[in-house]
Write a protein that holds these residues in place. Structure first.
Motif, PDB file in Angstrom:
ATOM      1  N   ASN A  22       0.835  -1.201   0.000  1.00  0.00           N
ATOM      2  CA  ASN A  22       0.000   0.000   0.000  1.00  0.00           C
ATOM      3  C   ASN A  22       0.870   1.250   0.000  1.00  0.00           C
ATOM      4  N   GLU A  23       0.523   2.182  -0.847  1.00  0.00           N
ATOM      5  CA  GLU A  23       1.349   3.377  -1.014  1.00  0.00           C
ATOM      6  C   GLU A  23       1.432   4.195   0.279  1.00  0.00           C
ATOM      7  N   GLY A  24       0.291   4.349   0.968  1.00  0.00           N
ATOM      8  CA  GLY A  24       0.304   5.150   2.190  1.00  0.00           C
ATOM      9  C   GLY A  24       1.195   4.553   3.261  1.00  0.00           C
ATOM     10  N   PHE A  25       1.132   3.241   3.441  1.00  0.00           N
ATOM     11  CA  PHE A  25       1.958   2.588   4.450  1.00  0.00           C
ATOM     12  C   PHE A  25       3.434   2.685   4.078  1.00  0.00           C
ATOM     13  N   ARG A  26       3.751   2.478   2.805  1.00  0.00           N
ATOM     14  CA  ARG A  26       5.151   2.565   2.366  1.00  0.00           C
ATOM     15  C   ARG A  26       5.683   3.967   2.572  1.00  0.00           C
ATOM     16  N   ASN A  27       4.848   4.990   2.315  1.00  0.00           N
ATOM     17  CA  ASN A  27       5.283   6.375   2.522  1.00  0.00           C
ATOM     18  C   ASN A  27       5.547   6.650   4.006  1.00  0.00           C
ATOM     19  N   LEU A  28       4.703   6.098   4.878  1.00  0.00           N
ATOM     20  CA  LEU A  28       4.882   6.291   6.315  1.00  0.00           C
ATOM     21  C   LEU A  28       6.207   5.679   6.776  1.00  0.00           C
ATOM     22  N   VAL A  29       6.469   4.444   6.377  1.00  0.00           N
ATOM     23  CA  VAL A  29       7.710   3.785   6.786  1.00  0.00           C
ATOM     24  C   VAL A  29       8.921   4.502   6.198  1.00  0.00           C
ATOM     25  N   GLN A  30       8.792   4.945   4.961  1.00  0.00           N
ATOM     26  CA  GLN A  30       9.891   5.654   4.307  1.00  0.00           C
ATOM     27  C   GLN A  30      10.203   6.956   5.035  1.00  0.00           C
ATOM     28  N   TYR A  31       9.132   7.627   5.503  1.00  0.00           N
ATOM     29  CA  TYR A  31       9.331   8.877   6.244  1.00  0.00           C
ATOM     30  C   TYR A  31       9.974   8.607   7.595  1.00  0.00           C
ATOM     31  N   THR A  32       9.608   7.501   8.237  1.00  0.00           N
ATOM     32  CA  THR A  32      10.151   7.164   9.554  1.00  0.00           C
ATOM     33  C   THR A  32      11.626   6.825   9.477  1.00  0.00           C
ATOM     34  N   ASP A  33      12.000   6.041   8.478  1.00  0.00           N
ATOM     35  CA  ASP A  33      13.412   5.679   8.305  1.00  0.00           C
ATOM     36  C   ASP A  33      13.681   5.557   6.812  1.00  0.00           C
ATOM     37  N   PRO A  34      14.246   6.611   6.194  1.00  0.00           N
ATOM     38  CA  PRO A  34      14.472   6.600   4.736  1.00  0.00           C
ATOM     39  C   PRO A  34      15.385   5.474   4.266  1.00  0.00           C
ATOM     40  N   ARG A  35      16.219   4.935   5.142  1.00  0.00           N
ATOM     41  CA  ARG A  35      17.169   3.908   4.716  1.00  0.00           C
ATOM     42  C   ARG A  35      16.544   2.506   4.719  1.00  0.00           C
ATOM     43  N   TYR A  36      15.348   2.390   5.293  1.00  0.00           N
ATOM     44  CA  TYR A  36      14.717   1.071   5.362  1.00  0.00           C
ATOM     45  C   TYR A  36      14.154   0.689   4.000  1.00  0.00           C
ATOM     46  N   ARG A  37      14.418  -0.546   3.591  1.00  0.00           N
ATOM     47  CA  ARG A  37      13.913  -1.046   2.313  1.00  0.00           C
ATOM     48  C   ARG A  37      12.830  -2.086   2.589  1.00  0.00           C
ATOM     49  N   MET A  38      11.603  -1.812   2.130  1.00  0.00           N
ATOM     50  CA  MET A  38      10.462  -2.672   2.419  1.00  0.00           C
ATOM     51  C   MET A  38      10.601  -4.022   1.702  1.00  0.00           C
ATOM     52  N   PRO A  39      10.592  -5.130   2.438  1.00  0.00           N
ATOM     53  CA  PRO A  39      10.624  -6.451   1.790  1.00  0.00           C
ATOM     54  C   PRO A  39       9.313  -6.713   1.053  1.00  0.00           C
ATOM     55  N   SER A  40       9.307  -7.721   0.224  1.00  0.00           N
ATOM     56  CA  SER A  40       8.096  -8.073  -0.515  1.00  0.00           C
ATOM     57  C   SER A  40       7.132  -8.843   0.383  1.00  0.00           C
ATOM     58  N   ARG A  41       5.908  -8.979  -0.071  1.00  0.00           N
ATOM     59  CA  ARG A  41       4.883  -9.666   0.707  1.00  0.00           C
ATOM     60  C   ARG A  41       5.270 -11.111   1.025  1.00  0.00           C
ATOM     61  N   PRO A  42       5.800 -11.894   0.079  1.00  0.00           N
ATOM     62  CA  PRO A  42       6.177 -13.278   0.417  1.00  0.00           C
ATOM     63  C   PRO A  42       7.208 -13.384   1.533  1.00  0.00           C
ATOM     64  N   VAL A  43       8.049 -12.371   1.680  1.00  0.00           N
ATOM     65  CA  VAL A  43       9.047 -12.414   2.758  1.00  0.00           C
ATOM     66  C   VAL A  43       8.345 -12.451   4.110  1.00  0.00           C
ATOM     67  N   PHE A  44       7.248 -11.688   4.248  1.00  0.00           N
ATOM     68  CA  PHE A  44       6.512 -11.663   5.513  1.00  0.00           C
ATOM     69  C   PHE A  44       5.710 -12.953   5.710  1.00  0.00           C
ATOM     70  N   SER A  45       5.028 -13.396   4.661  1.00  0.00           N
ATOM     71  CA  SER A  45       4.146 -14.558   4.817  1.00  0.00           C
ATOM     72  C   SER A  45       4.908 -15.878   4.886  1.00  0.00           C
ATOM     73  N   MET A  46       6.088 -15.950   4.270  1.00  0.00           N
ATOM     74  CA  MET A  46       6.813 -17.221   4.210  1.00  0.00           C
ATOM     75  C   MET A  46       8.023 -17.279   5.128  1.00  0.00           C
ATOM     76  N   ASN A  47       8.526 -16.107   5.589  1.00  0.00           N
ATOM     77  CA  ASN A  47       9.741 -16.105   6.407  1.00  0.00           C
ATOM     78  C   ASN A  47       9.529 -15.467   7.780  1.00  0.00           C
ATOM     79  N   LEU A  48       9.104 -14.206   7.805  1.00  0.00           N
ATOM     80  CA  LEU A  48       9.092 -13.469   9.056  1.00  0.00           C
ATOM     81  C   LEU A  48       8.002 -13.947  10.012  1.00  0.00           C
ATOM     82  N   VAL A  49       6.760 -14.086   9.544  1.00  0.00           N
ATOM     83  CA  VAL A  49       5.685 -14.553  10.416  1.00  0.00           C
ATOM     84  C   VAL A  49       5.949 -15.980  10.901  1.00  0.00           C
ATOM     85  N   PRO A  50       6.361 -16.920  10.033  1.00  0.00           N
ATOM     86  CA  PRO A  50       6.715 -18.246  10.555  1.00  0.00           C
ATOM     87  C   PRO A  50       7.846 -18.215  11.583  1.00  0.00           C
TER      88      PRO A  50
END
Length: 607
Positions: A37-65
């Protein structure tokens, strides 16, 4: 921003933010595609410009498990602290086009002051793709319990709690018959719901009155002319009072019917005037033939509420997270007395039918010899309710308690708990600690039979790991309201209902165990009761302070106290699952649903 200016994928800051986002998905019911979502990505980007948002599969297949595994390990560590056999609740639920099984676990640990504390956790909401037969349900239950409790399985399972579904009842009954569990418990909340629902279906005056009031509430909510007229009437009849918003009911849930009536009856003058107004006549709302006047109908509903209120209080009581099996019989007995005492006019048949149904529940579940008196045994082992046992059942119940004590002793000494290689030293340390807390079986002045002593002369059961306990589970508003019941009709009813094998060596050992259990039971019964209004914490403190006097009985009593008297915890998990598996997330993988739910419910173990 260039790729060179962003965090590497393994940078601590990158990892920490990604983990927090994954936790947010689980705790706040956020979908995985929020990272797109564009709004969420903009919020995270504003909070920490150096953070790179992972893709959706990274969360569903790696981080949440990964977080799920972290929660699972922390929960298994706490389960190894259990001091008594655990109990579980289970239920089935259909979400979208898939059927699921829920399992919650309930056990006891001790705090630093050696006082027992209740614990509960969600083990899973797993897809159930097979036919829901008793054998398939039992196979799945065994798989879930083995997965989570393989280190503590030797402690045994005290009770399984479920509703009255024929398949799950047969599953738990078979498990009890072959010794897999000590007994099966029929959910009290479900039984009360069936009692009220079945009686309401047979009472024409009640049904017709509810049908009319249901239409009135619907029109007030959905028709602006009717709503405006109702607001005018409220200002006329109740000019100085706070107006209550009308609530619609769900026909299959009697407690929602009670909530609807509780919003209508305090404003009954305005409701009666609205029903007789021409704005309502155009909607086909007419007086039922079984009533002479609208006032007569409202009077009948007022009397019906008097009978429903004790049922509502009992349902809230057995739905609390701290409710235990020991309160099953006193609650049901108190409810019967409360309904008998209710002074009602015009609905005597309804009252008689409710009492008849309650007596059937009592005869089927409490007084029946088929369940080994598990309900009455739990009641006797609660220091608040010793006097509740009927005189004609006293001898049988005391024998059942002695059998339960022997069963727990046998389980401890014939099936030692196995620990993982890395946890062996820790487990031995735990065993020594628990013996200091409760003295262990055969403590005090009772001689230890040599057959139940290990090679080192140590006969200690497994005990807690010294880790920081999670915060206590918070009760809901309804649960807190039910806790203060000293002047309520149900508590008044409870207060008024108090009344007085072939091998010779094996046989000799069993006789010795029975003597030990009998002496402890006699010592326990000679102690004075504690106040019947005491809460569950006071009961646990009682056994924490007196456990050395009757250590084996204490273990048995705590096993019953850890068992809930309803399967409401499982039903609540399905409400939670419904918030995860929404219409917009109907394609969510069942395994991810399970992981998200377990993280949401058990997050306090890693917080």
């Amino acid at each position: 921003m260039s790729v060179e200016s962003t965090y590497p994928h393994n940078h601590p800051r990158q990892v920490a933010i990604s983990r927090k986002i994954a936790l947010m998905m689980a705790l706040d019911f956020r979908p995985f595609n929020i990272v797109e979502n564009e709004g969420f990505r903009n919020l995270v980007q504003y909070t920490d410009p150096r953070y790179r948002m992972p893709s959706r599969p990274v969360f569903s297949m790696n981080l949440v498990p990964a977080i799920y595994c972290e929660v699972k390990m922390a929960l298994q560590k706490d389960l190894r602290r259990t001091v008594v056999p655990f109990s579980f609740t289970t239920d089935m639920w259909r979400g979208q086009s898939t059927e699921y099984m829920c399992v919650t676990l309930h056990w006891l640990v001790t705090n630093e002051e050696r006082i027992p504390q209740l614990r509960s956790a969600l083990l899973g909401i797993q897809e159930f793709s097979q036919a829901a037969t008793a054998d398939n349900i039992r196979s799945r239950l065994e798989k879930v319990v083995d997965e989570w409790c393989h280190d503590t399985r030797a402690m045994g399972i005290m009770c399984g709690v479920s509703d009255n579904g024929a398949n799950i009842k047969k599953c738990l009954r078979d498990a009890a018959n072959n010794g897999s569990i000590h007994g099966s418990v029929s959910c009290l909340a479900h039984n009360l719901n069936l009692v009220v629902h079945d009686v309401m279906k047979t009472q024409r005056r009640i049904l017709d009155g509810l049908t009319v009031l249901r239409k009135v509430v619907s029109k007030v909510k959905n028709s602006m002319p009717v709503k405006r007229k109702f607001e005018e009437l409220l200002k006329i009849y109740y000019p100085n009072s706070t107006h209550i918003k009308l609530q619609a009911d769900v026909e299959t849930r009697w407690n929602s019917c009670l909530r609807m009536l509780s919003t209508i009856l305090p404003q009954r003058l305005a409701i009666e005037a609205l029903i007789q107004d021409r704005v309502m006549q155009s909607h086909g709302v007419g007086l039922p033939k079984c009533y002479n006047h609208w006032t007569d109908m409202c009077d009948t509903m007022q009397e019906f509420v008097k009978i429903l209120e004790p049922f509502h209080e009992a349902t809230l009581l057995c739905s609390k997270t701290t409710s235990s099996l020991s309160s099953y019989f006193p609650t049901l007995k108190g409810l019967i007395v409360s309904v008998e005492r209710a002074q009602v006019r015009g609905i005597g048949t309804t009252k008689d039918q409710l009492l008849k149904k309650l007596q059937e529940v009592m005869a089927t579940h409490i007084m029946s010899d088929d369940n080994d008196h598990i309900y009455l045994a739990a009641t006797l082992l609660d220091p608040r309710y010793k006097k509740f046992i009927p005189l004609h059942k006293r001898e049988q119940v005391e024998s059942a308690v002695i059998d339960a004590i022997i069963s727990i002793i046998d389980r401890k000494y014939t099936t030692p708990i196995s620990a993982a290689d890395g946890d062996q030293d820790e487990t031995e340390e735990e065993e020594s600690q628990q013996t200091q807390e409760y003295g262990g079986p055969y403590d005090s002045d009772i001689e230890t039979p040599p057959e139940y002593t290990n090679e080192d002369g140590d006969n200690n059961p497994a005990t807690p790991i010294n880790n920081q306990p999670p915060p206590p589970v918070q009760d809901s508003r309804a649960g807190r309201a039910a806790a203060n019941m000293e002047d309520a009709s149900l508590m008044a009813g409870i207060l008024a209902s108090t009344e007085p094998d072939s091998d010779d060596d094996i046989a000799e050992d069993n006789e010795s165990l029975r003597d030990v259990a009998s002496r402890e039971l006699k010592r326990y019964l000679q102690k004075p009761n504690i106040d019947i209004r005491s809460n569950q914490e006071a009961v646990l403190q009682y056994f924490g302070e007196n456990g050395r006097e009757f250590p084996n009985l204490t273990q048995t009593a705590l096993s019953f106290l850890a068992c809930p008297m309803s399967s409401v915890t499982s039903e609540r998990m399905f409400s939670l699952a419904g918030n995860i598996l929404t219409k917009k997330r109907c394609s969510l993988d069942p395994d991810n649903l399970n992981k998200l739910a377990v993280i949401k419910v058990n997050y306090h173990y890693i917080r």
